[in-house]
Design a protein around this motif. Structure first.
Motif, short mmCIF file in Angstrom:
data_model
loop_
_atom_site.label_atom_id
_atom_site.label_comp_id
_atom_site.label_asym_id
_atom_site.label_seq_id
_atom_site.Cartn_x
_atom_site.Cartn_y
_atom_site.Cartn_z
N UNK B 52 -2.77 51.61 82.49
CA UNK B 52 -1.62 50.90 83.05
C UNK B 52 -2.05 49.97 84.19
N UNK B 53 -1.78 48.71 84.01
CA UNK B 53 -2.21 47.73 85.02
C UNK B 53 -1.05 47.28 85.91
N UNK B 54 -0.10 48.16 86.09
CA UNK B 54 1.05 47.82 86.92
C UNK B 54 0.72 47.83 88.40
N UNK B 55 1.73 47.46 89.19
CA UNK B 55 1.60 47.45 90.65
C UNK B 55 2.12 48.79 91.18
N UNK B 56 1.31 49.47 91.92
CA UNK B 56 1.68 50.78 92.44
C UNK B 56 1.73 50.78 93.97
N UNK B 57 2.61 51.61 94.48
CA UNK B 57 2.69 51.80 95.94
C UNK B 57 1.61 52.79 96.33
N UNK B 58 0.67 52.36 97.15
CA UNK B 58 -0.46 53.23 97.49
C UNK B 58 -0.29 53.91 98.83
N UNK B 59 0.66 53.41 99.62
CA UNK B 59 0.77 53.95 100.97
C UNK B 59 2.10 53.48 101.57
N UNK B 74 2.98 56.19 95.28
CA UNK B 74 2.85 56.48 93.86
C UNK B 74 3.91 55.82 93.01
N UNK B 75 4.92 55.25 93.63
CA UNK B 75 5.94 54.54 92.86
C UNK B 75 5.33 53.35 92.14
N UNK B 76 5.83 53.11 90.95
CA UNK B 76 5.39 51.92 90.24
C UNK B 76 6.47 50.85 90.39
N UNK B 77 6.09 49.68 90.85
CA UNK B 77 7.05 48.61 91.07
C UNK B 77 7.25 47.84 89.78
N UNK B 78 8.50 47.84 89.30
CA UNK B 78 8.80 47.14 88.06
C UNK B 78 9.25 45.71 88.33
N UNK B 110 9.89 52.83 89.51
CA UNK B 110 10.02 54.00 88.65
C UNK B 110 8.98 55.03 89.09
N UNK B 111 9.37 56.28 88.92
CA UNK B 111 8.42 57.36 89.21
C UNK B 111 8.77 58.52 88.29
N UNK B 112 7.80 59.34 88.08
CA UNK B 112 7.95 60.41 87.10
C UNK B 112 9.16 61.29 87.43
N UNK B 113 9.32 61.60 88.69
CA UNK B 113 10.35 62.57 89.06
C UNK B 113 11.76 62.05 88.72
N UNK B 114 11.93 60.74 88.69
CA UNK B 114 13.25 60.20 88.39
C UNK B 114 13.71 60.63 87.01
N UNK B 115 12.79 60.52 86.08
CA UNK B 115 13.12 60.88 84.71
C UNK B 115 13.50 62.36 84.62
N UNK B 116 12.72 63.17 85.28
CA UNK B 116 12.97 64.61 85.26
C UNK B 116 14.35 64.93 85.83
N UNK B 117 14.68 64.26 86.92
CA UNK B 117 15.96 64.52 87.56
C UNK B 117 17.11 64.18 86.61
#
Lengths: 409, 125
Positions: B52-59, B74-78, B110-117
């Motif tokens: 995945x070559x997306x833009x991620x929040x690193x800090x 860790x959020x991925x910016x869409x 988007x982040x993994x936990x959103x889907x789970x919730x």
């Protein structure tokens, strides 16, 4: 017939006649030879074309397919060699001096186009190698004539096997708190980490700047690298002094010109001060700068002006034995900052800005930052509550229409 | 979260609005990004799919504007202000986020936990 002419012309047969005509002319310009496909009637003389000097090149003969039975790979390699040479020629043309703007632009465009073409062909050759199970490209690519073009090619495929035309650079992060500059490679910024472990360690809590520092930054500090806590309190002082000095100069221009350096000497300084002016005023109140100022600083101002270099260094208040900067431990200063920050956050500066966007409504209690969750009342219609605060206020909900999770912050 | 470039992506996203903090000429967002189509995705410590070559929040700086707005490491910016961020270079993303004439950036992350919730809440109690 056994020349690139044949090869080129077979390529162009499918093109529209006009494009084809142009191409043969270009070919003519480049090589000085008229293509055998050039549409000439029996009685017609070949056109007079000025040959483009400097764009001519010679191809490695061994790479040019000798007969139709040549393998696909050979064809690709020949194509690649050809386009590498075209690219080189186009590049040289684009570097020529005394070009008009549109010509230079179009040549640069051609250059880019050819560069892309070369990359594509390199990819294609590489794919060919991969699909034919060659481990080392050197062993199976035309071993008979490892000319210059093949060399360049084999260098490029030593890298990781990738199908994307974009070459990957190492993964790095960049802070968004600095203004955008195109080629930011500053080693001072904590961004250039290539290994994932490095990036992870950087995320350690110790590295995250404490909240008060944000406040300090928001005070319009022009120094971007004010990350080192000890040095920050000095800056406002220095600036303040140079400002008062300059205003003093303004007031008594005559007394100066007689004794000490002329006012011209300090002109650059005054320019600087002009820029710094807002900084000083915005700092004065919240950081309690007046506490740090001393009566003797006024004395200093009225002294004959110091020569410019020593001013630059900051005619240090630190030199005074009992100046507050020596007496004020770092904790005191940062406590000042913290209390200012609390005022800043509670005095409705930020919340109002957010309210303007109709996103949320925040009630603030003193001495709290950021606003706690339970004080937030959503204005929106709640669809599906995912998370509630202890008092039942929805914190996060799911809006089916938008397939979105909305959360109050 | 793999997908085919050019094809629509389905993801549970969160809308985040960040009010930039003015710092003289500078605007502070209070977070860092990594990734982009020009970077090696294999080194991204946050992505599940290492291609995945997306833009991620690193800090995310604690107490900073992004933190206050709810952005997480860790959020991925869409999207940024409606602009796609899933197929951009690192510098393009940076440019989009640090526009000097914009005081507010609206992100879709988007982040993994959103889907789970969402999945959990859909289940009948």
């Amino acid at each position: 017939p056994t020349s690139p002419v044949k090869d080129l012309s077979t390529h162009t047969r499918a093109m529209s006649s006009i494009a084809f005509f142009k191409q043969t002319l270009v070919f003519f310009e480049l090589t000085g030879k008229l293509s055998s496909d050039y549409p000439l009637r029996a009685d017609e003389k070949p056109p007079q074309v000025r040959r483009r000097i400097g764009a001519a090149f010679k191809l490695d003969e061994g790479l040019i397919p000798q007969d139709r039975e040549e393998s696909e790979l050979r064809a690709l390699e020949a194509d690649l060699a050809l386009h590498q040479q075209i690219y080189e020629a186009v590049r040289r043309l684009s570097l020529e001096e005394n070009l008009s703007k549109p010509v230079r632009k179009s040549r640069l465009q051609q250059c880019k186009h050819e560069e892309r073409k070369v990359k594509e062909l390199q990819e294609a050759v590489l794919k060919h190698h991969v699909s034919h199970g060659c481990v080392s490209p050197q062993t199976c690519c035309s071993s008979r004539q490892p000319g210059k073009s093949t060399l360049a090619f084999s260098v490029s495929i030593r890298g990781p096997l990738q199908h994307s035309p974009v070459q990957n650079s190492p993964w790095r992060e960049s802070s968004l708190d600095e203004p955008y500059e195109k080629h930011k490679q500053a080693p001072s910024s904590s961004s250039s980490t290539s290994s994932p472990t490095g990036t992870l360690t950087e995320l350690g809590l110790a590295d995250i700047p404490p909240a008060p520092q944000f406040v300090f930054k928001s005070l319009a500090m022009h120094n971007n690298h004010s990350n080192s806590a000890p040095s920050t309190p000095e800056l406002p002082l220095r600036r303040h002094i140079s400002q008062s000095f300059s205003s003093c100069q303004h007031a008594q221009p005559t007394s100066q010109s007689t004794s000490q350096p002329s006012s011209q000497d300090s002109t650059p300084l005054r320019g600087d001060v002009g820029k710094l002016n807002p900084v000083v005023t915005s700092l004065a109140e919240p950081v309690n700068i007046n506490k740090m100022q001393q009566p003797d600083s006024t004395k200093r101002v009225h002294k004959p002006p110091l020569p410019y270099p020593s001013l630059c260094r900051g005619p240090s208040l630190k030199e005074h034995r009992d100046h507050p900067i020596r007496l004020l431990p770092r904790e005191v200063v940062s406590n000042d900052l913290r209390s200012w920050h609390q005022r800043y956050t509670t005095e409705d500066i930020k919340p109002r800005a957010l309210e303007r966007h109709g996103f949320m409504h925040v009630k603030c209690l003193p001495n709290q930052e950021p606003p706690p969750y339970h004080q937030i009342q959503p204005h929106r219609q709640v669809k599906m509550i995912l998370q509630r605060a202890p008092d039942g206020t929805p914190l996060q909900w799911y809006e089916e229409d938008d397939c979105e999770i909305v959360s109050q912050v | 979260m793999s997908y085919i470039p050019g094809q629509p992506v389905t993801a549970v996203v969160q809308r985040i609005e960040i009010q930039k903090l003015r710092d003289g000429d500078n605007l502070i967002l209070g977070f860092s990004i990594g990734g982009g189509i020009d970077q090696d995705p294999g080194q991204n410590p946050f992505s599940e799919d290492k291609t995945d070559k997306g833009i991620y929040v690193t800090r995310v700086s604690k107490g900073g504007p992004a933190d206050v707005a709810g952005l997480m490491t860790g959020d991925k910016i869409m999207q940024v202000n409606g602009w796609d961020m899933t197929m951009v270079t690192h510098d393009q993303a940076r440019k989009r986020l640090t526009k000097k004439n914009e005081d507010v950036v609206r992100l879709l992350v988007t982040r993994k936990s959103l889907e789970d919730v969402v999945r959990q809440s859909m289940m009948p109690h």
